[in-house]
Design a protein around this motif. Structure first.
Motif, PDB file in Angstrom:
ATOM      1  N   ARG A 187      30.046  16.190 -14.625  1.00 34.67           N
ATOM      2  CA  ARG A 187      28.607  15.906 -14.536  1.00 34.67           C
ATOM      3  C   ARG A 187      27.888  17.147 -14.031  1.00 34.67           C
ATOM      4  N   ILE A 188      26.705  17.393 -14.608  1.00 27.58           N
ATOM      5  CA  ILE A 188      25.860  18.481 -14.144  1.00 27.58           C
ATOM      6  C   ILE A 188      24.427  17.978 -14.123  1.00 27.58           C
ATOM      7  N   TYR A 189      23.671  18.351 -13.085  1.00 22.56           N
ATOM      8  CA  TYR A 189      22.273  17.929 -13.031  1.00 22.56           C
ATOM      9  C   TYR A 189      21.408  19.045 -12.456  1.00 22.56           C
ATOM     10  N   VAL A 190      20.135  18.997 -12.833  1.00 16.83           N
ATOM     11  CA  VAL A 190      19.130  19.935 -12.348  1.00 16.83           C
ATOM     12  C   VAL A 190      17.927  19.117 -11.891  1.00 16.83           C
ATOM     13  N   ASP A 191      17.480  19.382 -10.664  1.00 17.80           N
ATOM     14  CA  ASP A 191      16.346  18.669 -10.068  1.00 17.80           C
ATOM     15  C   ASP A 191      15.329  19.708  -9.617  1.00 17.80           C
ATOM     16  N   ALA A 192      14.152  19.742 -10.262  1.00 22.95           N
ATOM     17  CA  ALA A 192      13.125  20.737  -9.952  1.00 22.95           C
ATOM     18  C   ALA A 192      11.864  20.019  -9.475  1.00 22.95           C
ATOM     19  N   ARG A 193      11.273  20.499  -8.351  1.00 23.94           N
ATOM     20  CA  ARG A 193      10.125  19.813  -7.767  1.00 23.94           C
ATOM     21  C   ARG A 193       9.073  20.811  -7.278  1.00 23.94           C
ATOM     22  N   ASN A 194       7.817  20.370  -7.370  1.00 24.07           N
ATOM     23  CA  ASN A 194       6.672  21.097  -6.817  1.00 24.07           C
ATOM     24  C   ASN A 194       5.791  20.113  -6.061  1.00 24.07           C
ATOM     25  N   GLN A 195       5.127  20.611  -5.030  1.00 20.52           N
ATOM     26  CA  GLN A 195       4.125  19.817  -4.343  1.00 20.52           C
ATOM     27  C   GLN A 195       2.766  20.174  -4.920  1.00 20.52           C
ATOM     28  N   THR A 196       2.018  19.176  -5.394  1.00 22.18           N
ATOM     29  CA  THR A 196       0.709  19.410  -6.003  1.00 22.18           C
ATOM     30  C   THR A 196      -0.342  18.569  -5.284  1.00 22.18           C
ATOM     31  N   ALA A 197      -1.590  18.816  -5.647  1.00 22.81           N
ATOM     32  CA  ALA A 197      -2.692  18.040  -5.059  1.00 22.81           C
ATOM     33  C   ALA A 197      -2.629  16.575  -5.485  1.00 22.81           C
ATOM     34  N   TYR A 198      -1.878  16.281  -6.555  1.00 18.15           N
ATOM     35  CA  TYR A 198      -1.770  14.902  -7.050  1.00 18.15           C
ATOM     36  C   TYR A 198      -0.473  14.227  -6.600  1.00 18.15           C
ATOM     37  N   GLY A 199       0.306  14.913  -5.791  1.00 17.11           N
ATOM     38  CA  GLY A 199       1.598  14.385  -5.371  1.00 17.11           C
ATOM     39  C   GLY A 199       2.718  15.267  -5.902  1.00 17.11           C
ATOM     40  N   THR A 200       3.941  14.788  -5.791  1.00 12.24           N
ATOM     41  CA  THR A 200       5.109  15.560  -6.209  1.00 12.24           C
ATOM     42  C   THR A 200       5.210  15.608  -7.729  1.00 12.24           C
ATOM     43  N   LEU A 201       5.452  16.793  -8.252  1.00 10.66           N
ATOM     44  CA  LEU A 201       5.787  16.974  -9.664  1.00 10.66           C
ATOM     45  C   LEU A 201       7.281  17.241  -9.731  1.00 10.66           C
ATOM     46  N   ARG A 202       8.000  16.339 -10.393  1.00  8.16           N
ATOM     47  CA  ARG A 202       9.464  16.419 -10.426  1.00  8.16           C
ATOM     48  C   ARG A 202       9.971  16.298 -11.853  1.00  8.16           C
ATOM     49  N   THR A 203      10.946  17.127 -12.202  1.00  6.62           N
ATOM     50  CA  THR A 203      11.683  16.965 -13.450  1.00  6.62           C
ATOM     51  C   THR A 203      13.168  16.885 -13.112  1.00  6.62           C
ATOM     52  N   PHE A 204      13.849  15.979 -13.776  1.00  2.44           N
ATOM     53  CA  PHE A 204      15.263  15.739 -13.465  1.00  2.44           C
ATOM     54  C   PHE A 204      16.013  15.523 -14.770  1.00  2.44           C
ATOM     55  N   ILE A 205      17.180  16.151 -14.880  1.00  3.35           N
ATOM     56  CA  ILE A 205      18.033  15.965 -16.051  1.00  3.35           C
ATOM     57  C   ILE A 205      19.482  15.913 -15.594  1.00  3.35           C
ATOM     58  N   ARG A 206      20.262  14.971 -16.171  1.00  6.30           N
ATOM     59  CA  ARG A 206      21.674  14.830 -15.805  1.00  6.30           C
ATOM     60  C   ARG A 206      22.492  14.475 -17.044  1.00  6.30           C
ATOM     61  N   TYR A 207      23.572  15.225 -17.239  1.00  4.67           N
ATOM     62  CA  TYR A 207      24.491  15.014 -18.354  1.00  4.67           C
ATOM     63  C   TYR A 207      25.870  14.635 -17.819  1.00  4.67           C
ATOM     64  N   ASP A 208      26.519  13.708 -18.504  1.00  5.56           N
ATOM     65  CA  ASP A 208      27.914  13.368 -18.246  1.00  5.56           C
ATOM     66  C   ASP A 208      28.736  13.666 -19.490  1.00  5.56           C
TER      67      ASP A 208
END
Length: 434
Positions: A87-108
């Motif tokens: 399994r491999i995953y990537v979790d990327a996040r930013n704090q914005t004026a509208y709340g958290t911006l998050r992208t997440f991807i996971r492969y098995d």
């Protein structure tokens, strides 16, 4: 001579001064500052800033080796199976004026052999661990891929209907554990309370070709949940409703017809933290009911051991040729206890029962097989170092049908029928998370 020497030295000093002044007037190139990787503490351990950006990222994964042992029900099966999963995953996040911006991807990526590759008594060709020395059943699975922007979640994510989604143990029980494509909005109210409305792709249960077939749906499933997360634990009430296009084949003198049916499900669950026993201890309790949407109970097929495996449909056809929904319920419990900071156990199980209409054909006659199933498992896991689990688990299952069916065990006397069967299996798992 002294005069000549003085003139030469003076001339050299003048030339050096002029050259130095001209060199000072030339543009100079400064070394570019080095961009070091910086730790990002906003979202916990493991995150760091992508150099040159304000995006925090975490990269992780898992390697699992697993081995199972159980009873062999016919000559076409192995009594053991092996599985390897990466399994491999990537979790990327930013704090914005509208709340958290998050992208997440996971492969098995998974390879399985032997008894991992069949359910019930289905023993097709090339399912054996040793056939031609080739590992069978390699599969690549996009497990998750979603974007979260403030209250919005879009993509392939855990269903917002789910609560206990096989969080503990090595085996799965009868519970909703789905990752459909969805579009959801979550409102938070403070104090740990939140509510979610989600549009999710339906995943109807298997059909019986001689009786029921599925047609297209008009709209996705509508899922709503109300949840609270506080120091004592969590609780959630969720519901789902969706359109099911159903076609009945000519049956019992009828001509067959199609119609849109409405499937629905409801579920309530609670997780109670038990720090008074040991740090990390927790208890899950959950119950659900479904009408025409049995996938929200975790059903797809029934049957194990000597009981033939049958598809579990959401709808059946009664003796008058009318389409009727199949209903059922499940009860789930799971306890995690840490004996020491590095040794833990999970004890968990489920009981589920269905009431079906015209589910299977027995000797050419449609019979309601109304499956009932009990699953109970316990394990012992040792984590000698952080991220490494070494564990063993034992699983007991009992399945009962409401009608006698042919004994699927090849060693049995020809023509014998049974209504229930028990099975024991064991598993060994070595897993590293990073």
């Amino acid at each position: 001579m002294k005069l000549v020497k003085s003139l030469l030295l003076g001339s050299a000093a003048g030339i050096a001064a002029v050259a130095g002044a001209q060199a000072a007037d030339l543009p100079s190139r400064k070394a570019a500052p080095v961009e070091y990787v910086r730790v990002c503490n906003t979202w916990g351990a493991g995150f760091f800033y992508i150099p040159g950006t304000d995006t925090c990222i975490r990269i992780g994964g898992r390697v699992r080796a697993e081995y199972t042992f159980g009873e062999r029900w016919n000559r076409g099966q192995d009594s053991y199976g092996t599985r390897a999963r990466g399994r491999i995953y990537v979790d990327a996040r930013n704090q914005t004026a509208y709340g958290t911006l998050r992208t997440f991807i996971r492969y098995d990526v998974t390879t399985s052999t032997g008894s991992y590759r069949y359910g019930g008594t289905n023993a097709g060709a090339n399912r054996f661990s040793g056939v031609n020395g080739v590992t069978q059943d390699s599969a690549v699975n996009l497990d998750k891929a979603f974007v979260q922007f403030g209250p919005i979640t879009a993509g392939k994510a855990q269903s917002f209907y789910d609560f206990y989604a096989n969080d503990y143990g090595f085996s799965v029980v009868r519970t909703s554990d789905r990752s459909p494509n969805l579009l959801a909005y979550t409102a938070t109210f403070g104090g740990g309370f939140s509510a979610t409305l989600s549009l999710e792709d339906a995943k109807t249960t298997g059909r019986l070709p001689s009786v029921i077939a599925y047609e297209g749906s008009t709209y996705p499933d509508v899922v709503a949940s109300l949840r609270v997360d506080q120091g004592w634990g969590s609780a959630q009430l969720s519901a789902a409703i969706g359109d099911r296009g159903v076609y009945s084949s000519p049956y019992a003198g009828g001509t067959g017809y199609s119609k849109d049916e409405m499937g629905w499900a409801i579920q309530a669950g609670v997780k109670i933290n038990l720090p008074m026993l040991a740090a990390g201890d927790a208890l899950f309790l959950q119950a659900g009911y479904a009408d025409g949407a049995l996938e929200y109970l975790g059903w797809g097929t029934a049957g194990y051991g000597r009981l033939p495996a049958y598809n579990v449909a959401n709808y059946g056809v009664n003796a008058f040729g009318n389409i009727k929904s199949n209903t059922g319920y499940n009860i789930v419990a799971a306890l995690r206890h840490y004996w020491t900071p590095t040794i833990r156990s999970d004890i968990y199980g489920s009981y589920s029962a269905l009431q079906t209409n015209d589910a299977i054909l027995i000797n050419g006659v449609a019979r309601d097989f109304d499956p009932k199933e009990l699953l109970v498992a316990a394990n012992l896991v040792w984590s000698p170092v952080s991220g490494l689990d070494l564990g063993v688990e034992v699983l007991y299952s009992r399945t009962e049908y409401g009608v006698r069916v042919p004994d699927a065990k090849a060693f049995a006397v020809n023509g014998r029928t049974i209504k229930s069967d028990d099975a024991w299996t064991g598993r060994l798992r070595i897993q590293r998370d990073f």
